[in-house]
Write a protein that holds these residues in place. Structure first.
Motif, PDB file in Angstrom:
ATOM      1  N   LYS A  67       2.981  -6.397   4.503  1.00  0.00           N
ATOM      2  CA  LYS A  67       4.138  -7.018   3.449  1.00  0.00           C
ATOM      3  C   LYS A  67       3.525  -7.693   2.319  1.00  0.00           C
ATOM      4  O   LYS A  67       3.857  -8.811   2.122  1.00  0.00           O
ATOM      5  N   HIS A  68       2.264  -7.499   1.911  1.00  0.00           N
ATOM      6  CA  HIS A  68       1.572  -7.838   0.864  1.00  0.00           C
ATOM      7  C   HIS A  68       2.270  -7.763  -0.524  1.00  0.00           C
ATOM      8  O   HIS A  68       2.824  -6.799  -0.492  1.00  0.00           O
ATOM      9  N   ASP A  69       2.222  -8.983  -1.099  1.00  0.00           N
ATOM     10  CA  ASP A  69       2.923  -8.743  -2.570  1.00  0.00           C
ATOM     11  C   ASP A  69       1.966  -8.059  -3.330  1.00  0.00           C
ATOM     12  O   ASP A  69       0.740  -7.924  -3.412  1.00  0.00           O
ATOM     13  N   TYR A  70       2.688  -7.452  -4.327  1.00  0.00           N
ATOM     14  CA  TYR A  70       1.935  -6.353  -5.191  1.00  0.00           C
ATOM     15  C   TYR A  70       0.892  -7.116  -6.084  1.00  0.00           C
ATOM     16  O   TYR A  70      -0.297  -6.669  -6.303  1.00  0.00           O
ATOM     17  N   SER A  71       1.058  -8.381  -6.356  1.00  0.00           N
ATOM     18  CA  SER A  71       0.209  -9.098  -7.306  1.00  0.00           C
ATOM     19  C   SER A  71      -1.056  -9.316  -6.564  1.00  0.00           C
ATOM     20  O   SER A  71      -2.115  -9.328  -7.017  1.00  0.00           O
ATOM     21  N   TYR A  72      -0.855  -9.519  -5.129  1.00  0.00           N
ATOM     22  CA  TYR A  72      -2.166  -9.798  -4.290  1.00  0.00           C
ATOM     23  C   TYR A  72      -2.902  -8.690  -4.339  1.00  0.00           C
ATOM     24  O   TYR A  72      -4.167  -8.673  -4.322  1.00  0.00           O
ATOM     25  N   ILE A  73      -2.290  -7.434  -4.106  1.00  0.00           N
ATOM     26  CA  ILE A  73      -2.997  -6.171  -4.137  1.00  0.00           C
ATOM     27  C   ILE A  73      -3.606  -5.764  -5.378  1.00  0.00           C
ATOM     28  O   ILE A  73      -4.684  -5.447  -5.684  1.00  0.00           O
ATOM     29  N   LEU A  74      -2.849  -6.169  -6.463  1.00  0.00           N
ATOM     30  CA  LEU A  74      -3.406  -5.736  -7.764  1.00  0.00           C
ATOM     31  C   LEU A  74      -4.677  -6.797  -8.003  1.00  0.00           C
ATOM     32  O   LEU A  74      -5.498  -6.327  -8.819  1.00  0.00           O
ATOM     33  N   LYS A  75      -4.679  -8.004  -7.655  1.00  0.00           N
ATOM     34  CA  LYS A  75      -6.006  -8.724  -7.783  1.00  0.00           C
ATOM     35  C   LYS A  75      -7.155  -8.160  -7.108  1.00  0.00           C
ATOM     36  O   LYS A  75      -8.282  -8.197  -7.468  1.00  0.00           O
ATOM     37  N   LYS A  76      -6.705  -7.583  -5.873  1.00  0.00           N
ATOM     38  CA  LYS A  76      -7.877  -7.033  -4.952  1.00  0.00           C
ATOM     39  C   LYS A  76      -8.433  -5.767  -5.864  1.00  0.00           C
ATOM     40  O   LYS A  76      -9.595  -5.552  -5.665  1.00  0.00           O
ATOM     41  N   ILE A  77      -7.637  -5.082  -6.634  1.00  0.00           N
ATOM     42  CA  ILE A  77      -8.089  -4.059  -7.330  1.00  0.00           C
ATOM     43  C   ILE A  77      -8.874  -4.466  -8.585  1.00  0.00           C
ATOM     44  O   ILE A  77     -10.007  -3.918  -8.847  1.00  0.00           O
ATOM     45  N   GLU A  78      -8.521  -5.566  -9.039  1.00  0.00           N
ATOM     46  CA  GLU A  78      -9.195  -6.194 -10.622  1.00  0.00           C
ATOM     47  C   GLU A  78     -10.571  -6.636  -9.914  1.00  0.00           C
ATOM     48  O   GLU A  78     -11.535  -6.772 -10.605  1.00  0.00           O
ATOM     49  N   GLN A  79     -10.612  -7.112  -8.761  1.00  0.00           N
ATOM     50  CA  GLN A  79     -11.800  -7.855  -8.071  1.00  0.00           C
ATOM     51  C   GLN A  79     -12.847  -6.732  -7.538  1.00  0.00           C
ATOM     52  O   GLN A  79     -13.700  -7.255  -7.136  1.00  0.00           O
ATOM     53  N   GLY A  80     -12.488  -5.398  -7.539  1.00  0.00           N
ATOM     54  CA  GLY A  80     -13.273  -4.589  -6.955  1.00  0.00           C
ATOM     55  C   GLY A  80     -13.289  -4.555  -5.416  1.00  0.00           C
ATOM     56  O   GLY A  80     -13.874  -3.614  -4.903  1.00  0.00           O
ATOM     57  N   TRP A  81     -12.447  -5.259  -4.655  1.00  0.00           N
ATOM     58  CA  TRP A  81     -12.165  -4.938  -3.455  1.00  0.00           C
ATOM     59  C   TRP A  81     -11.526  -3.486  -2.890  1.00  0.00           C
ATOM     60  O   TRP A  81     -11.711  -3.182  -2.041  1.00  0.00           O
ATOM     61  N   ILE A  82     -10.760  -3.365  -3.724  1.00  0.00           N
ATOM     62  CA  ILE A  82     -10.162  -2.050  -3.752  1.00  0.00           C
ATOM     63  C   ILE A  82     -10.818  -0.994  -5.013  1.00  0.00           C
ATOM     64  O   ILE A  82     -10.609  -1.299  -5.981  1.00  0.00           O
ATOM     65  N   THR A  83     -11.495  -0.228  -4.346  1.00  0.00           N
ATOM     66  CA  THR A  83     -12.266   0.773  -5.542  1.00  0.00           C
ATOM     67  C   THR A  83     -11.770   1.695  -5.985  1.00  0.00           C
ATOM     68  O   THR A  83     -10.610   2.257  -5.481  1.00  0.00           O
ATOM     69  N   GLU A  84     -12.362   2.457  -6.940  1.00  0.00           N
ATOM     70  CA  GLU A  84     -11.715   3.595  -7.466  1.00  0.00           C
ATOM     71  C   GLU A  84     -11.760   4.851  -6.538  1.00  0.00           C
ATOM     72  O   GLU A  84     -10.644   5.757  -6.394  1.00  0.00           O
ATOM     73  N   ARG A  85     -12.526   4.947  -5.650  1.00  0.00           N
ATOM     74  CA  ARG A  85     -12.770   5.727  -4.502  1.00  0.00           C
ATOM     75  C   ARG A  85     -11.456   5.755  -3.613  1.00  0.00           C
ATOM     76  O   ARG A  85     -10.691   6.524  -3.199  1.00  0.00           O
ATOM     77  N   ASP A  86     -10.934   4.493  -3.240  1.00  0.00           N
ATOM     78  CA  ASP A  86     -10.044   3.904  -2.457  1.00  0.00           C
ATOM     79  C   ASP A  86      -8.678   4.456  -3.101  1.00  0.00           C
ATOM     80  O   ASP A  86      -7.823   5.252  -2.482  1.00  0.00           O
ATOM     81  N   LEU A  87      -8.646   4.224  -4.501  1.00  0.00           N
ATOM     82  CA  LEU A  87      -7.390   4.919  -5.312  1.00  0.00           C
ATOM     83  C   LEU A  87      -7.244   6.476  -5.405  1.00  0.00           C
ATOM     84  O   LEU A  87      -6.161   6.950  -5.217  1.00  0.00           O
ATOM     85  N   GLU A  88      -8.185   7.070  -5.270  1.00  0.00           N
ATOM     86  CA  GLU A  88      -8.362   8.330  -5.174  1.00  0.00           C
ATOM     87  C   GLU A  88      -8.092   8.971  -3.802  1.00  0.00           C
ATOM     88  O   GLU A  88      -7.171   9.935  -3.659  1.00  0.00           O
ATOM     89  N   ILE A  89      -8.494   8.223  -2.826  1.00  0.00           N
ATOM     90  CA  ILE A  89      -8.100   8.601  -1.394  1.00  0.00           C
ATOM     91  C   ILE A  89      -6.469   8.280  -1.441  1.00  0.00           C
ATOM     92  O   ILE A  89      -5.818   9.400  -0.613  1.00  0.00           O
ATOM     93  N   LEU A  90      -6.074   7.247  -2.088  1.00  0.00           N
ATOM     94  CA  LEU A  90      -4.820   7.071  -1.988  1.00  0.00           C
ATOM     95  C   LEU A  90      -3.564   8.084  -2.665  1.00  0.00           C
ATOM     96  O   LEU A  90      -2.833   8.474  -2.116  1.00  0.00           O
ATOM     97  N   LYS A  91      -4.022   8.733  -3.759  1.00  0.00           N
ATOM     98  CA  LYS A  91      -3.491   9.732  -4.645  1.00  0.00           C
ATOM     99  C   LYS A  91      -3.520  11.010  -3.639  1.00  0.00           C
ATOM    100  O   LYS A  91      -2.604  11.784  -3.530  1.00  0.00           O
ATOM    101  N   PHE A  92      -4.540  11.241  -2.989  1.00  0.00           N
ATOM    102  CA  PHE A  92      -4.793  12.482  -2.213  1.00  0.00           C
ATOM    103  C   PHE A  92      -4.044  12.506  -1.062  1.00  0.00           C
ATOM    104  O   PHE A  92      -3.214  13.379  -0.724  1.00  0.00           O
ATOM    105  N   ILE A  93      -3.705  11.352  -0.323  1.00  0.00           N
ATOM    106  CA  ILE A  93      -2.927  11.209   0.833  1.00  0.00           C
ATOM    107  C   ILE A  93      -1.142  11.391   0.397  1.00  0.00           C
ATOM    108  O   ILE A  93      -0.640  11.919   1.081  1.00  0.00           O
ATOM    109  N   PHE A  94      -1.053  10.729  -0.910  1.00  0.00           N
ATOM    110  CA  PHE A  94       0.328  11.060  -1.276  1.00  0.00           C
ATOM    111  C   PHE A  94       0.710  12.560  -1.549  1.00  0.00           C
ATOM    112  O   PHE A  94       1.799  13.079  -0.937  1.00  0.00           O
TER     113      PHE A  94
END
Length: 299
Positions: free
Chosen positions: A35-62
């Motif tokens: 139940k993470h707030d989206y602003s929290y997740i967005l900050k993780k992306i901006e800080q590099g904790w969630i990487t471009e590869r993570d986002l590619e994995i996400l799109k692939f799983i979708f």
């Protein structure tokens, strides 16, 4: 079938089934949605904790719905860092809610370990929706319908097939569930893909992955009649590829296709060959000739 819990014997009265074709499979544990707030997740992306590869994995799983750790690692992680890095990274994706893990077993030999599979998580859905503008529909994990493990197995087997094609042959197109129409009839195969031959020719395939669900043999007969006419009128030269878990099931399907006059336009691939590490995907397709398997070599 309900097996008495007080029976300690390994025998359950249920016939053993192939790993990815087991109607007795069921979910043992499904990670709760975060139940993470989206602003929290967005900050993780901006800080590099969630990487471009993570986002590619996400799109692939979708798109590909359900994947095993082995499949994720072979697609997104280099050989030198594959197993340990993939496992650790997926744990972080679970922690942040990008994906969630499904642990499953079967009424046949429930003590046996089976590979977990992974699907879209709630934070992952928010990223796709708000950052990339995806329309999630029923794929939003917070609005999902009940889904059987057998249904998930169809995707896992198809994804294994996709990975082998992508890594072993020149795959130039792959899409899930194209809608085909012929007069008032419609068919939605599991996938459509196009391979480039060594001579530069495009080969068009429609792919159907059958699992042991209700009335699947009746479905095969209807599919045979449809594709016979569809190939004749709309796409001559196309090939229907049927994926079955075992050779015995492929043989049954071949007999139905033969009765419907469709056998000359169909190839087969089985889980047994697909998961055989000694067999290259280019040599995994076969037809039947005089009751025997005859394998193609697509290289």
């Amino acid at each position: 079938m309900e097996v008495s819990p007080i029976i300690k014997s390994q025998y359950t009265g249920i016939k053993e089934r192939p790993l990815l074709d087991d109607p007795h499979a069921y979910i043992q544990n499904l990670d709760p949605l975060t139940k993470h707030d989206y602003s929290y997740i967005l900050k993780k992306i901006e800080q590099g904790w969630i990487t471009e590869r993570d986002l590619e994995i996400l799109k692939f799983i979708f798109v590909h719905r359900w994947l095993t750790l082995s499949q994720i690692s072979r697609i997104f992680f280099p050989d030198v860092e594959r197993e340990a890095t993939a496992r650790n990274r997926v744990k972080k994706l679970i922690k942040h809610g990008l994906v969630r893990r499904i642990q499953w077993t079967s009424y046949f030999n429930p003590q046996e370990n089976r590979p977990s599979c992974y699907e879209l998580g709630s934070s992952g859905a928010d990223i796709l929706k708000y950052k990339f503008g995806f329309f999630l529909g029923s794929r939003d994990p917070r609005a999902k319908k009940e889904t059987t493990m057998l249904y998930r197995m169809r995707y896992i087997a198809t994804n294994e097939f996709y990975i082998k094609l992508q890594q072993g042959l020149e795959l130039i197109h792959f899409e899930f569930h194209p809608s085909l129409s012929l007069e008032d009839e419609k068919q939605v195969p599991t996938a459509r893909y196009i391979l480039k031959t060594p001579k530069g020719k495009d080969l068009n395939f429609y792919f159907i992955c059958h699992r042991d669900d209700d009335n699947w043999l009746k479905t095969v007969r209807y599919q045979a009649a449809f594709y016979k006419q569809y190939f004749k009128l709309e796409e001559p030269g196309s090939v229907l590829v049927m994926m079955l878990s075992t050779f015995q099931k492929a043989e049954i399907v071949h007999k139905i296709l033969e009765q419907e006059g469709m056998a000359n336009h169909a190839w087969f691939v089985t889980d047994e060959d697909l998961y055989n590490n000694q067999m290259h995907i280019s040599q995994s397709f076969f037809i039947f000739h005089e009751g025997r398997r005859v394998y193609y070599d697509l290289r």
